[in-house]
Enzyme design. Sequence first.
Site, PDB file in Angstrom:
ATOM      1  N   ASP A   1       1.166  -1.169  -0.129  1.00  0.00           N
ATOM      2  CA  ASP A   1      -0.340   0.210  -0.073  1.00  0.00           C
ATOM      3  C   ASP A   1       1.010   1.413  -0.023  1.00  0.00           C
ATOM      4  OD1 ASP A   1      -0.754   2.036   0.561  1.00  0.00           O
ATOM      5  OD2 ASP A   1      -2.893   1.101   1.824  1.00  0.00           O
TER       6      ASP A   1
ATOM      7  N   TYR B   1      -6.311  16.954  -7.630  1.00  0.00           N
ATOM      8  CA  TYR B   1      -5.945  16.107  -8.307  1.00  0.00           C
ATOM      9  C   TYR B   1      -4.854  16.828  -8.827  1.00  0.00           C
ATOM     10  CZ  TYR B   1      -6.453  12.246 -11.618  1.00  0.00           C
ATOM     11  OH  TYR B   1      -6.146  10.932 -12.722  1.00  0.00           O
TER      12      TYR B   1
ATOM     13  N   THR C   1     -11.034   2.976 -18.341  1.00  0.00           N
ATOM     14  CA  THR C   1     -10.259   2.178 -17.235  1.00  0.00           C
ATOM     15  C   THR C   1     -11.436   1.737 -16.300  1.00  0.00           C
ATOM     16  OG1 THR C   1      -8.907   3.673 -16.094  1.00  0.00           O
ATOM     17  CG2 THR C   1      -7.791   2.933 -17.436  1.00  0.00           C
TER      18      THR C   1
END
Length: 253
Positions: free
Chosen positions: A59, A147, A182
């Site tokens: 992770d 983002y 995706t």
Amino acid sequence: MPTALITGASAGLGAEFARQLARRRADLVLVARSEDALNTLARDLRSEYGIAVEVVVADLADDRGVETVAGRLRDAADPVDLLVNNAGFGLPLQFADNDIDDEVRHLRVHVEASMRLMHAALQTMRGRGGRIINVASVAGFISRSTYSACKAWLIGFSRWANREYARDGVTVTAVCPGFTHTSFHERMGLAAGEEGVPAILWLDARDVVREGLRDAARGKAVSIPSLRYKAVVALTRLLPDSVTSGVARRGRV
């Protein structure tokens, strides 16, 4: 045989990078949190292409996970020739309404983990040669929440690092796709068609990866797959932020 390490390899662009590199007979180190998905992909690639595939379950929002992958990159006895920093996830654009811990995880995966893994890779690549691909986004050229900010950092750092480490035989390329088919949007709970984005703006993952690998081989610092998104990025340099940020509120790249 060259060896490539790919983060976020269990699905989406990461899995597509793995498939295309396997087709080129590169050995692979696949990194993700999803052990079952990684093992399935690894088994399929070994069977089809006869390559060596190593699985690393980690992770990248966790210090131990990042250090596990960094340690593999620093292994000079079994060096990695290509690092693909692809791991990431999206959040809703409303920063003030998001959980701040989620935002911090988002920043750590996209920026801190990528930076640490690049640093580790450079320890064995400098002088020997190698390539680093950072999967960024067209969003990095537009103002749209955290983002966009994370992807802008990847683009800016890749540009600098590509110049800085060219003398050591290392290229660094930021691959900047637009909307791509995706599982990225599905993980955010968005069904097909919910983005409100015209069909012409959607890209195929195979094309994104093929162009990204080609541009990395050419030593380009920034790769923008497709002519339509090259045009979009050119427009962002001409239009004021008030216009581009307004348009960017729709969907997520």
